[in-house]
Motif scaffolding. Structure first.
Motif, mmCIF file in Angstrom:
data_model
loop_
_atom_site.group_PDB
_atom_site.id
_atom_site.type_symbol
_atom_site.label_atom_id
_atom_site.label_comp_id
_atom_site.label_asym_id
_atom_site.label_seq_id
_atom_site.Cartn_x
_atom_site.Cartn_y
_atom_site.Cartn_z
ATOM 1 N N GLN A 42 0.189 5.414 1.901
ATOM 2 C CA GLN A 42 0.977 4.393 2.875
ATOM 3 C C GLN A 42 2.344 4.177 2.541
ATOM 4 O OE1 GLN A 42 -1.020 0.490 3.796
ATOM 5 N NE2 GLN A 42 -2.997 1.140 3.193
ATOM 6 N N MET A 44 6.059 1.817 4.258
ATOM 7 C CA MET A 44 6.469 0.744 4.986
ATOM 8 C C MET A 44 8.292 1.058 5.567
ATOM 9 S SD MET A 44 6.902 -3.315 4.196
ATOM 10 C CE MET A 44 7.152 -4.307 5.291
ATOM 11 N N ARG A 71 3.376 0.553 7.511
ATOM 12 C CA ARG A 71 3.441 -1.245 7.388
ATOM 13 C C ARG A 71 4.749 -1.425 8.190
ATOM 14 N NH1 ARG A 71 3.942 -5.131 3.025
ATOM 15 N NH2 ARG A 71 4.013 -3.204 1.524
ATOM 16 N N VAL A 100 -0.016 -1.398 10.069
ATOM 17 C CA VAL A 100 -0.456 -2.493 9.230
ATOM 18 C C VAL A 100 0.790 -3.478 9.400
ATOM 19 C CG1 VAL A 100 -0.019 -1.919 6.882
ATOM 20 C CG2 VAL A 100 -1.391 -3.659 7.313
ATOM 21 N N ASP A 102 2.771 -7.095 8.286
ATOM 22 C CA ASP A 102 2.881 -8.309 7.175
ATOM 23 C C ASP A 102 3.013 -9.483 7.840
ATOM 24 O OD1 ASP A 102 2.471 -7.294 4.734
ATOM 25 O OD2 ASP A 102 4.715 -6.924 4.450
ATOM 26 N N ARG A 122 -1.823 -7.654 7.270
ATOM 27 C CA ARG A 122 -1.786 -7.982 5.895
ATOM 28 C C ARG A 122 -1.264 -9.604 5.809
ATOM 29 N NH1 ARG A 122 2.803 -8.721 1.578
ATOM 30 N NH2 ARG A 122 1.569 -9.136 -0.137
#
Length: 403
Positions: A42, A44, A71, A100, A102, A122
């Motif tokens: 993963q 971001m 992310r 995903v 945040d 998340r």
């Protein structure tokens, strides 16, 4: 008579394969975390999620170089709504990359909006139901602790139900630096506090029959991070839980030390069999994180995504410029997935030290290179022709692909 601690070693059989902890599979779009699947990589993006075109380009670039789940951050409702456009654009122009998002700081409504558009949310237990610390407080009573726990459950319930009913996932992402005040008062700034913070949220999810969970225990200090992950793994085992773990050293910094710091934490736990997905957090452009992830996984034998190079450190016996030749060999063959290639400067280190390699490039005679296929010497060629002849050997075996 004292027994040396290593006295029994020669009586034991050693398995060099890492035995991963058994965890449940958690689907995140078309990627599965846990359940024996390969460790997932993963990263971001650092684009503002409101910039749909910029975010799509950043997500696509990360995915193209090997990032399997990307992310994004959603600090506002406008950012959450922008995810719909990002997903649509990805589907139309590229592919449906798992995302995903945040959610922080009283993000209940934001999380519900996010859950409509992406595969995984998340949340940080220390910030999801955020309460301003009270500097005059000296303790939390049991009733106060439980009262806030009930409030968390009520606040979390709509999100859990939404994710559960859609078949989507949640990461319960604990950070050492953002534990809730009541956790700090009760457990201190400790790995135990981190674990209990996560387990409180896990129990709420389980009560509502939602188990599509991934857990992380991130810290910027490697010993704290390692202790927290080992403890959560132990506690889950005691409680009959089997949730996959997301590994990372948060705020690792940049450059060589950032990479070493991340590797020290992530690789230590993976070697213990702990961890199902990883992210290397560098203060650099996101694409710099992916090679570090794959290098960690390859070094541990958990994934093979590139050529494995074995090379001696060079010494007075070396018969050619080892650093230069290793660079030449790597540049010529680095696109070949799955091969082991050894570059050895003398007969002392090669072929013995390269016995596991598919191909060997060894300096045995001044001015000449001996090329090996595993343990067998195939031919001796002039040093200037060594790299070209190595390529010819790989081609003859049908293992060459053009870059």
């Amino acid at each position: 008579m004292l027994t040396h601690p290593y006295a029994a070693f020669n009586q034991l059989e050693y398995d060099t394969t890492i035995r991963r902890c058994k965890t449940r599979p958690v689907k995140v779009g078309n990627v599965t975390i846990g359940g024996g699947h390969p460790v997932v990589v993963q990263s971001m993006i650092n684009e503002d999620t409101l910039n749909i075109e910029g975010s799509v380009n950043a997500i696509r670039h990360l995915h193209e170089i090997g990032c399997e789940i990307v992310r994004v951050t959603v600090p506002s409702m406008a950012h959450a709504k922008a995810l719909e456009g990002i997903k649509q654009e990805l589907r139309q122009t590229y592919e449906d990359v798992p995302i995903v998002a945040d959610v922080h700081h009283n993000g209940m409504k934001i999380a519900l909006e996010v859950a409509k558009h992406i595969e995984k949310v998340r949340i940080n237990p220390g910030l999801y139901v955020f309460e301003k610390p009270n500097s005059k407080r000296t303790e939390y009573t049991q009733s106060e602790f439980e009262e806030i726990g009930e409030k968390i459950g009520e606040t979390l319930k709509p999100l859990i139900i939404s994710l559960r009913d859609q078949g989507k996932a949640m990461r319960i992402g604990v950070n050492h630096g953002s534990l809730a005040e009541r956790i700090l008062f009760t457990y201190g700034d400790t790995p135990e506090g981190m674990v209990e913070s996560a387990l409180e949220f896990v129990r709420i999810c389980e009560y509502l029959d939602f188990r599509n969970l991934v857990i992380s225990m991130k810290a910027s200090r490697v010993p704290v991070m390692i202790a927290a992950y080992r403890l959560i793994s132990k506690r889950m085992n005691e409680l009959g839980m089997d949730y996959p773990l997301h590994l990372g050293v948060t705020e690792a910094g940049d450059g060589e030390y950032g990479r070493i710091k991340s590797t020290a934490g992530i690789a230590t736990l993976l070697a213990d069999g702990i961890g199902d997905t990883i992210r290397v957090s560098l203060t650099e452009s996101p694409e710099k994180e992916i090679p570090v992830c794959y290098s960690i996984l390859q070094a541990l034998g958990l994934r093979k995504t590139m050529v494995e190079y074995t090379a001696c450190p060079s010494c007075g016996r070396t018969l050619f410029n080892l650093e230069k030749v290793l660079h030449q060999v790597r540049e010529a063959t680095k696109h070949l997935t799955g091969l082991d290639i050894a570059v050895m400067g003398c007969i002392v280190n090669g072929p013995g030290e390269m016995a596991d390699a598919d191909y060997g490039y060894v300096g045995k005679t001044p001015g000449y290179i001996s090329l090996y296929r595993r343990r067998e010497e195939i031919k001796k060629v002039p040093e200037d022709d060594g790299v070209e002849e190595l390529i010819s050997l790989i081609k003859a075996d049908g293992l060459w692909v053009d870059p």
